[in-house]
Scaffold this motif. Structure first.
Motif, mmCIF file in Angstrom:
data_model
loop_
_atom_site.group_PDB
_atom_site.id
_atom_site.type_symbol
_atom_site.label_atom_id
_atom_site.label_comp_id
_atom_site.label_asym_id
_atom_site.label_seq_id
_atom_site.Cartn_x
_atom_site.Cartn_y
_atom_site.Cartn_z
ATOM 1 N N GLN A 1 -33.798 15.273 109.318
ATOM 2 C CA GLN A 1 -33.398 14.085 110.068
ATOM 3 C C GLN A 1 -33.191 14.416 111.547
ATOM 4 O O GLN A 1 -32.764 15.529 111.891
ATOM 5 C CB GLN A 1 -32.110 13.497 109.490
ATOM 6 C CG GLN A 1 -32.252 12.991 108.063
ATOM 7 C CD GLN A 1 -30.962 12.387 107.547
ATOM 8 O OE1 GLN A 1 -30.116 11.944 108.314
ATOM 9 N NE2 GLN A 1 -30.816 12.356 106.223
ATOM 10 N N ALA A 2 -33.440 13.439 112.390
ATOM 11 C CA ALA A 2 -33.355 13.676 113.830
ATOM 12 C C ALA A 2 -31.956 14.094 114.257
ATOM 13 O O ALA A 2 -31.785 15.031 115.063
ATOM 14 C CB ALA A 2 -33.787 12.420 114.589
ATOM 15 N N ASN A 3 -30.915 13.430 113.736
ATOM 16 C CA ASN A 3 -29.555 13.782 114.175
ATOM 17 C C ASN A 3 -29.074 15.105 113.593
ATOM 18 O O ASN A 3 -28.088 15.686 114.078
ATOM 19 C CB ASN A 3 -28.565 12.657 113.860
ATOM 20 C CG ASN A 3 -28.502 12.284 112.402
ATOM 21 O OD1 ASN A 3 -29.295 12.765 111.579
ATOM 22 N ND2 ASN A 3 -27.571 11.402 112.052
ATOM 23 N N GLN A 4 -29.771 15.619 112.563
ATOM 24 C CA GLN A 4 -29.432 16.940 112.035
ATOM 25 C C GLN A 4 -29.952 18.077 112.920
ATOM 26 O O GLN A 4 -29.598 19.234 112.707
ATOM 27 C CB GLN A 4 -30.008 17.093 110.619
ATOM 28 C CG GLN A 4 -29.378 16.159 109.593
ATOM 29 C CD GLN A 4 -30.125 16.168 108.273
ATOM 30 O OE1 GLN A 4 -31.325 16.471 108.205
ATOM 31 N NE2 GLN A 4 -29.430 15.805 107.191
ATOM 32 N N MET A 5 -30.773 17.735 113.896
ATOM 33 C CA MET A 5 -31.285 18.737 114.834
ATOM 34 C C MET A 5 -30.299 19.030 115.964
ATOM 35 O O MET A 5 -30.492 19.959 116.751
ATOM 36 C CB MET A 5 -32.605 18.263 115.458
ATOM 37 C CG MET A 5 -33.725 17.949 114.465
ATOM 38 S SD MET A 5 -34.237 19.387 113.488
ATOM 39 C CE MET A 5 -33.423 19.044 111.919
ATOM 40 N N ILE A 6 -29.228 18.249 116.041
ATOM 41 C CA ILE A 6 -28.300 18.324 117.166
ATOM 42 C C ILE A 6 -26.990 18.954 116.711
ATOM 43 O O ILE A 6 -26.408 18.552 115.696
ATOM 44 C CB ILE A 6 -28.025 16.917 117.724
ATOM 45 C CG1 ILE A 6 -29.339 16.230 118.105
ATOM 46 C CG2 ILE A 6 -27.094 16.987 118.931
ATOM 47 C CD1 ILE A 6 -29.186 14.741 118.352
ATOM 48 N N ALA B 1 -42.577 13.496 113.753
ATOM 49 C CA ALA B 1 -43.508 12.864 112.803
ATOM 50 C C ALA B 1 -42.799 11.802 111.973
ATOM 51 O O ALA B 1 -43.412 10.819 111.546
ATOM 52 C CB ALA B 1 -44.119 13.929 111.896
ATOM 53 N N ARG B 2 -41.512 11.969 111.732
ATOM 54 C CA ARG B 2 -40.727 10.992 110.971
ATOM 55 C C ARG B 2 -39.848 10.135 111.872
ATOM 56 O O ARG B 2 -39.472 9.026 111.514
ATOM 57 C CB ARG B 2 -39.857 11.740 109.931
ATOM 58 C CG ARG B 2 -40.660 12.413 108.840
ATOM 59 C CD ARG B 2 -39.809 13.323 107.979
ATOM 60 N NE ARG B 2 -39.187 14.413 108.751
ATOM 61 C CZ ARG B 2 -39.843 15.500 109.142
ATOM 62 N NH1 ARG B 2 -41.135 15.651 108.844
ATOM 63 N NH2 ARG B 2 -39.251 16.438 109.834
ATOM 64 N N TYR B 3 -39.479 10.688 113.031
ATOM 65 C CA TYR B 3 -38.620 9.974 113.987
ATOM 66 C C TYR B 3 -39.284 10.026 115.361
ATOM 67 O O TYR B 3 -38.969 10.871 116.195
ATOM 68 C CB TYR B 3 -37.233 10.619 114.041
ATOM 69 C CG TYR B 3 -36.496 10.574 112.722
ATOM 70 C CD1 TYR B 3 -35.679 9.493 112.385
ATOM 71 C CD2 TYR B 3 -36.636 11.607 111.791
ATOM 72 C CE1 TYR B 3 -35.015 9.442 111.175
ATOM 73 C CE2 TYR B 3 -35.980 11.570 110.572
ATOM 74 C CZ TYR B 3 -35.175 10.488 110.271
ATOM 75 O OH TYR B 3 -34.514 10.431 109.061
ATOM 76 N N PRO B 4 -40.219 9.108 115.636
ATOM 77 C CA PRO B 4 -40.985 9.154 116.885
ATOM 78 C C PRO B 4 -40.126 9.042 118.142
ATOM 79 O O PRO B 4 -40.567 9.429 119.224
ATOM 80 C CB PRO B 4 -41.931 7.948 116.757
ATOM 81 C CG PRO B 4 -42.019 7.684 115.292
ATOM 82 C CD PRO B 4 -40.680 8.038 114.732
ATOM 83 N N GLY B 5 -38.908 8.540 117.990
ATOM 84 C CA GLY B 5 -38.041 8.386 119.163
ATOM 85 C C GLY B 5 -37.296 9.642 119.562
ATOM 86 O O GLY B 5 -36.481 9.612 120.497
ATOM 87 N N PHE B 6 -37.554 10.773 118.879
ATOM 88 C CA PHE B 6 -36.823 12.002 119.218
ATOM 89 C C PHE B 6 -37.194 12.443 120.631
ATOM 90 O O PHE B 6 -38.371 12.612 120.964
ATOM 91 C CB PHE B 6 -37.148 13.124 118.230
ATOM 92 C CG PHE B 6 -36.259 14.324 118.390
ATOM 93 C CD1 PHE B 6 -35.005 14.347 117.812
ATOM 94 C CD2 PHE B 6 -36.666 15.417 119.143
ATOM 95 C CE1 PHE B 6 -34.168 15.447 117.963
ATOM 96 C CE2 PHE B 6 -35.842 16.520 119.300
ATOM 97 C CZ PHE B 6 -34.585 16.535 118.715
ATOM 98 N N SER B 7 -36.186 12.631 121.482
ATOM 99 C CA SER B 7 -36.402 12.956 122.887
ATOM 100 C C SER B 7 -35.108 13.483 123.487
ATOM 101 O O SER B 7 -34.051 13.448 122.841
ATOM 102 C CB SER B 7 -36.841 11.703 123.663
ATOM 103 O OG SER B 7 -35.796 10.727 123.638
#
Length: 422
Positions: free
Chosen positions: A329-334, A396-402
């Protein structure tokens, strides 16, 4: 018979010698008087400014000024969240080692310079690490021993071992991981496994820059796995309130500073539960100086908790999120790197004031991987770039990751009092 001229010369010599001796005595007396006058004047001048220096009894040497300032001791401290080693991480480490063991140094090399500026680096080691148990991934983790070596080389010295995966490999896994950490260099400190909670043996102690720090760690759960039969050590659950209180209070007696780690909260939730705040206030009452929270895999806020009985205020990072993982998940990268200074004044008589926690900060971190979970590694947010964010495999799953997305998450949940983005 001597000649008259020689007798006269002898009398003259004796006279000159006598005069010389008298002159030396006069000079000595004058010097003594002058020195006494100067010392008296110096004392008078010092007394008028409130800073007299009195001679020590039986000695001509002065004692320390009566208004000598305390010496300040300072320890720069950092803590990061879950070091969660999925198979994607250890299989890539195996490839980098050419099939002969594992090389994990790559995953930390981008963040190592940041951690070199701290006196203590703390990390939540979410998975069991050993040389003995074969590696495995979710849901029952085991990690090759080379991981701990790479973390040590990158600067970490304090490893928290109490979490919901502590019992994943039963009594064998506990024994193997205990042996592993005990064989590491002497400056390594671990906390979270307790052979005996009836004495002080479970309180980890570390002295840094003249300050003695005590560490304790507790967890909410072990994923339903009970304490393995025959285990030589066990964890402590957060519902074992009396034991936690006794250990924190005892740590307060043994050390200058007490740092508590607690593995709590709801997984994948940024919200802090009321019971987390209640327990944080209890830690303050019992004598903790700072609390480090882990487990949700996403960041939660940092707050000042105030003891309901003592009124003591301590910083609490409720969740530092993931530091390293192969989650999706995108927020798990932070994640967050939680930093503060442990400060203590030592008075001229050697007694110590209570420690102060200063400069509490939160620096965002990013777990990065390329497409298909390739090249998993860590970055400090301040070293991360839009280009890297655009290449992140999570996109690929969360295109808004930036970079903008990362900033939005941390500014939403971390108070600007603490957050450092540059």
């Amino acid at each position: 018979m001597s000649k008259p001229g020689k007798r006269k010369n002898k009398r003259q010599n004796r006279t000159l010698i006598t005069i010389g001796i008298l002159l030396l005595l006069c000079v000595g007396l004058l010097g003594w008087a002058l020195a006494a006058t100067l010392e008296r004047d110096a004392l008078r001048f010092s007394s008028s400014s409130g800073k007299a220096v009195q001679p020590a009894a039986g000695s001509g040497d002065p004692v320390a000024p009566t208004d000598a300032q305390p010496q300040e001791l300072r320890v720069r401290f950092s803590a990061v969240g879950d070091n969660l080693i999925h198979n994607g991480i250890y299989l890539q480490a195996q490839q980098r080692a050419g099939g002969d063991g594992y090389d994990f140094h790559y995953v930390y090399e981008n963040v190592q310079p940041f951690f070199e500026q701290f006196d203590v680096n703390w990390i939540n080691q979410e998975t069991l690490v050993s040389w003995e148990v074969p590696p495995s991934t979710y849901p029952m983790f085991s990690t090759p021993g080379e991981l701990g070596v790479a973390a040590y080389d990158a600067g970490w010295r304090v490893f928290a071992l109490s979490n919901n995966h502590s019992y994943d490999k039963g009594a064998t896994g506990i024994s193997a991981t205990l042996r592993y950490w005990e064989e590491m260099p002497d400056d390594v400190v671990t906390t979270g496994f307790y052979r005996n909670t009836e004495d002080d043996s479970g309180i980890a102690l570390q002295e840094v820059n003249g300050v003695k720090i005590a560490y304790l760690a507790f967890t909410e759960s072990t994923n339903g796995i009970p304490t393995p039969e025959g285990a030589e050590a066990h964890i402590l659950y957060t519902d074992e309130t009396e034991t936690m209180e006794r250990l924190v209070r005892r740590a307060r007696e043994l050390a200058d500073a007490v740092v508590v780690c607690v593995h709590w909260g709801t997984e994948n939730s940024h919200e802090i539960r009321p019971d987390q705040r209640e327990l944080a206030a209890s830690f303050a009452d019992w004598g903790a100086d700072a609390v480090i929270g882990t487990h949700p895999h996403v960041v939660q806020g940092i707050e000042w908790a105030e003891g309901t009985e003592s009124g003591k205020r301590i910083p609490v990072a409720y969740s530092l999120g993931n530091f390293l993982s192969a989650q999706s998940q995108a927020n798990q990268m932070i994640g967050l790197c939680y930093t503060f200074d442990i400060c203590q004044n030592v008075r001229p008589d050697g007694t110590r004031e209570d420690v102060r926690i200063e400069n509490v900060k939160a620096y965002p971190t990013v777990t990065h991987y390329d497409g298909n979970y390739e090249n998993i590694r860590c970055y400090m947010y301040r070293d991360y770039t839009d280009e890297l964010a655009g290449q992140h495999g999570v996109g690929a799953r969360y295109p808004g990751f930036s970079m903008e997305y990362i900033q939005e998450v941390v500014t939403t949940y971390v108070d600007p009092e603490f957050l450092v983005l540059e």
